[in-house]
Scaffold this active site. Structure first.
Site: not given
Ligand code: GLN
Length: 191
Positions: A84, A175, A177
């Protein structure tokens, strides 16, 4: 040792997931938190958690970890998985956003917050090359717009790419995890 970057984001979930995967693989390795450059020297694998990529990138630079991670990556002495927000940090380019200073490790373009407000978080089964169907959890997820050079796509949907690999580096916009499924971790720990 396996390191989890402990600057911001869902660090403890990643520590638990790494331990679950190691146990499943019958590997007797330790999982440690990486906060300073000295912590990085002990690890062969580094996980960059989800969180806020702007914050993580700012602190990475301030504590001197940005340079040390890039040096280890160039030496070829470390495998890195970004999930992410972590996947944003892996990319050479962030679309329309100059606030994140990434590690520029993978030949890909990524777009932050790509799924819109009404779908801030959701779960969806996705197909991953080498793994099969996987229950992916998305939270304000980015999307990888394109991969080029040595960057290889491992999972995609119509809107773009969800997971990619380049040399010893993995990037995934969801994610792993947050599920009990340890297969992505096992793939990473074997790298
Ligand atoms: N929206 C976040 C970003 O741009 C990422 C979101 C997340 O890691 N769950 O950094």
């Amino acid at each position: 040792m396996i390191g989890v970057l402990a600057i911001q984001g869902d660090v403890s979930e990643h520590v638990d997931a790494a331990k679950r995967a190691l146990e499943k693989m019958n590997e007797n390795k330790e999982v440690v938190l990486v906060r300073r450059p000295a912590d990085l020297e002990k690890v062969t694998h580094l996980v960059i958690p989800g969180g806020e990529s702007t914050t993580i990138s700012r602190i990475l630079e301030r504590v001197g970890l940005r340079d040390s991670i890039i040096r280890r990556a160039r030496e070829g002495s470390i495998a890195i998985m970004g999930t992410c927000a972590g996947s944003i940090l892996m990319a050479k380019k962030v679309v329309d956003d100059s606030r994140v200073k990434t590690l520029e490790l993978m030949d890909m373009e990524i777009q932050r917050n790509a799924f819109g407000r009404q779908r801030e978080s959701f779960e969806m089964p996705v197909y991953i090359e080498g793994i099969g169907d996987f229950p992916a959890v998305f939270i304000r997820a980015p999307i990888i717009k394109s991969c080029h050079g040595d960057c290889r796509v491992l999972s995609r949907i119509r809107d773009g790419i969800l997971m990619a690999k380049q040399e010893r580096f993995l990037a995934l916009v969801f994610h792993p995890e947050l599920t009990n499924d340890t297969r992505i971790y096992e793939m990473f720990l074997k790298m």
